[in-house]
Motif scaffolding. Sequence first.
Motif, mmCIF file in Angstrom:
data_model
loop_
_atom_site.group_PDB
_atom_site.id
_atom_site.type_symbol
_atom_site.label_atom_id
_atom_site.label_comp_id
_atom_site.label_asym_id
_atom_site.label_seq_id
_atom_site.Cartn_x
_atom_site.Cartn_y
_atom_site.Cartn_z
ATOM 1 N N LEU A 155 0.821 -1.202 0.000
ATOM 2 C CA LEU A 155 0.000 0.000 0.000
ATOM 3 C C LEU A 155 0.860 1.259 0.000
ATOM 4 N N GLY A 156 2.026 1.195 0.617
ATOM 5 C CA GLY A 156 2.956 2.320 0.526
ATOM 6 C C GLY A 156 3.377 2.577 -0.907
ATOM 7 N N ARG A 157 3.608 1.493 -1.654
ATOM 8 C CA ARG A 157 4.006 1.645 -3.053
ATOM 9 C C ARG A 157 2.884 2.193 -3.916
ATOM 10 N N ILE A 158 1.655 1.766 -3.658
ATOM 11 C CA ILE A 158 0.548 2.246 -4.487
ATOM 12 C C ILE A 158 0.281 3.722 -4.231
ATOM 13 N N VAL A 159 0.546 4.194 -3.024
ATOM 14 C CA VAL A 159 0.449 5.622 -2.736
ATOM 15 C C VAL A 159 1.461 6.386 -3.577
ATOM 16 N N ASP A 160 2.708 5.939 -3.583
ATOM 17 C CA ASP A 160 3.747 6.589 -4.381
ATOM 18 C C ASP A 160 3.386 6.582 -5.863
ATOM 19 N N GLU A 161 2.931 5.442 -6.349
ATOM 20 C CA GLU A 161 2.583 5.320 -7.763
ATOM 21 C C GLU A 161 1.484 6.299 -8.156
ATOM 22 N N THR A 162 0.467 6.412 -7.313
ATOM 23 C CA THR A 162 -0.663 7.290 -7.616
ATOM 24 C C THR A 162 -0.243 8.749 -7.640
ATOM 25 N N LEU A 163 0.536 9.168 -6.668
ATOM 26 C CA LEU A 163 0.998 10.556 -6.616
ATOM 27 C C LEU A 163 1.906 10.874 -7.793
ATOM 28 N N GLU A 164 2.836 9.994 -8.085
ATOM 29 C CA GLU A 164 3.777 10.239 -9.189
ATOM 30 C C GLU A 164 3.066 10.297 -10.534
ATOM 31 N N ALA A 165 2.078 9.421 -10.732
ATOM 32 C CA ALA A 165 1.371 9.381 -12.015
ATOM 33 C C ALA A 165 0.608 10.669 -12.286
ATOM 34 N N ASN A 166 0.266 11.391 -11.220
ATOM 35 C CA ASN A 166 -0.539 12.599 -11.374
ATOM 36 C C ASN A 166 0.216 13.876 -11.008
ATOM 37 N N ASN A 167 1.533 13.754 -10.808
ATOM 38 C CA ASN A 167 2.376 14.895 -10.453
ATOM 39 C C ASN A 167 1.817 15.647 -9.244
ATOM 40 N N LEU A 168 1.425 14.877 -8.247
ATOM 41 C CA LEU A 168 0.870 15.455 -7.037
ATOM 42 C C LEU A 168 1.835 15.288 -5.871
ATOM 43 N N SER A 169 1.701 16.156 -4.901
ATOM 44 C CA SER A 169 2.428 15.998 -3.646
ATOM 45 C C SER A 169 1.481 15.448 -2.595
ATOM 46 N N LYS A 170 2.032 14.996 -1.498
ATOM 47 C CA LYS A 170 1.208 14.440 -0.424
ATOM 48 C C LYS A 170 0.191 15.445 0.081
ATOM 49 N N SER A 171 0.557 16.698 0.101
ATOM 50 C CA SER A 171 -0.323 17.730 0.638
ATOM 51 C C SER A 171 -1.536 17.983 -0.250
ATOM 52 N N ASP A 172 -1.536 17.447 -1.478
ATOM 53 C CA ASP A 172 -2.670 17.625 -2.380
ATOM 54 C C ASP A 172 -3.847 16.711 -2.028
ATOM 55 N N ILE A 173 -3.612 15.711 -1.199
ATOM 56 C CA ILE A 173 -4.668 14.776 -0.823
ATOM 57 C C ILE A 173 -5.438 15.330 0.368
ATOM 58 N N ASP A 174 -6.747 15.490 0.185
ATOM 59 C CA ASP A 174 -7.585 15.990 1.275
ATOM 60 C C ASP A 174 -8.041 14.868 2.206
ATOM 61 N N TRP A 175 -8.369 13.721 1.623
ATOM 62 C CA TRP A 175 -8.876 12.601 2.420
ATOM 63 C C TRP A 175 -8.324 11.289 1.916
ATOM 64 N N LEU A 176 -7.902 10.444 2.838
ATOM 65 C CA LEU A 176 -7.579 9.056 2.545
ATOM 66 C C LEU A 176 -8.775 8.211 2.960
ATOM 67 N N ILE A 177 -9.274 7.395 2.015
ATOM 68 C CA ILE A 177 -10.374 6.465 2.307
ATOM 69 C C ILE A 177 -9.825 5.067 2.068
ATOM 70 N N PRO A 178 -9.256 4.454 3.096
ATOM 71 C CA PRO A 178 -8.594 3.167 2.926
ATOM 72 C C PRO A 178 -9.534 1.990 3.120
ATOM 73 N N HIS A 179 -9.112 0.846 2.610
ATOM 74 C CA HIS A 179 -9.775 -0.398 2.973
ATOM 75 C C HIS A 179 -9.646 -0.570 4.486
ATOM 76 N N GLN A 180 -10.746 -0.974 5.114
ATOM 77 C CA GLN A 180 -10.807 -1.020 6.578
ATOM 78 C C GLN A 180 -10.486 -2.439 7.077
ATOM 79 N N ALA A 181 -9.206 -2.798 7.015
ATOM 80 C CA ALA A 181 -8.796 -4.132 7.440
ATOM 81 C C ALA A 181 -8.252 -4.141 8.860
#
Length: 318
Positions: free
Chosen positions: A221-247
């Motif tokens: 899940l750490g890798r998928i976060v990096d992949e998503t941000l990089e693919a969209n040229n976003l920084s971490k601060s651009d995310i308003d809400w994380l809605i994760p799988h509730q495991a």
Amino acid sequence: MKYSRVLGTGSHLPSRVVTNADLEAIVDTNATWIRERTGIEQRHLVSEGETCCDLAEAAARKALEAAGIQASDLDLILVATTTPDQFFPSTACLLQQRLDVHGCPAFDLQAVCAGFVYAMDVADKFIRTGAAKHALVVGAETISRLLDWTDRGTCVLFGDGAGAVVLGAAEEPGIISTHLHADGAYKDLLQVPGGHGNGRPEAAFMEMKGNEVFRIAVTTLGRIVDETLEANNLSKSDIDWLIPHQANIRIIQATARKLDLPMERVVVTVAEHGNTSSASIPLAFDQAVRDGRIQRGQTLLMEAFGGGFTWGSVLIRY
């Protein structure tokens, strides 16, 4: 170019609530241990005669109402589930009949806990290609029926429920990007080994090597976060809400740290719902929309990891 955006959300939980203390009476476990190790305090479980389609229908009707459209406006019905009511027809077809919809494609998608993320990707592509104008995407599970209630390593973790979204065609992106992955090499770590296809219908209970799944999930899940941000040229601060799988609350906290997000900007329902597999993200999404936390124009990151292994993310401008 057409894009898809979220028009409405809905969710539904069975009325039967089972607390950690209730589980102490039926399996060798400890309520405090469950809460401290997983973050779970209770879960909702279906009752005798209550079906996956029942849950899906209730969530779907709320999403349609929130979207302001009729079921007859739907061009696609997609249900992510690990626990269909029947081998066939699909739960999506059963839901289609309940909604009195005729003719549009309707099918199930099985990617376990990542099922809703996978389904959002598929529906988004239907809309982007012009094959659909309105799509109903549901995550619905009666996962409790796959549990061995003598196995304290699994039975304390899961619950039942359903969540739904209605997607509609738009001129600007609501769904910004989707990222899906799978690796069947890890199949033995989290599985229900039985099935009619392999001649083992009696082995229809979940098996999990919890410590190994936990470790891989956090890293993946750490890798998928990096992949998503990089693919969209976003920084971490651009995310308003994380809605994760509730495991598991510890997995959720690890992903939040990866994003430098305070837990106040993470939608967490694991304490009340447990792990509802493909239903967990849309359940959490609907709850945060309806209580006013999530507002139009905000950027949302959904991510999930499940048996298969399957994993993925959806980036949304709500």
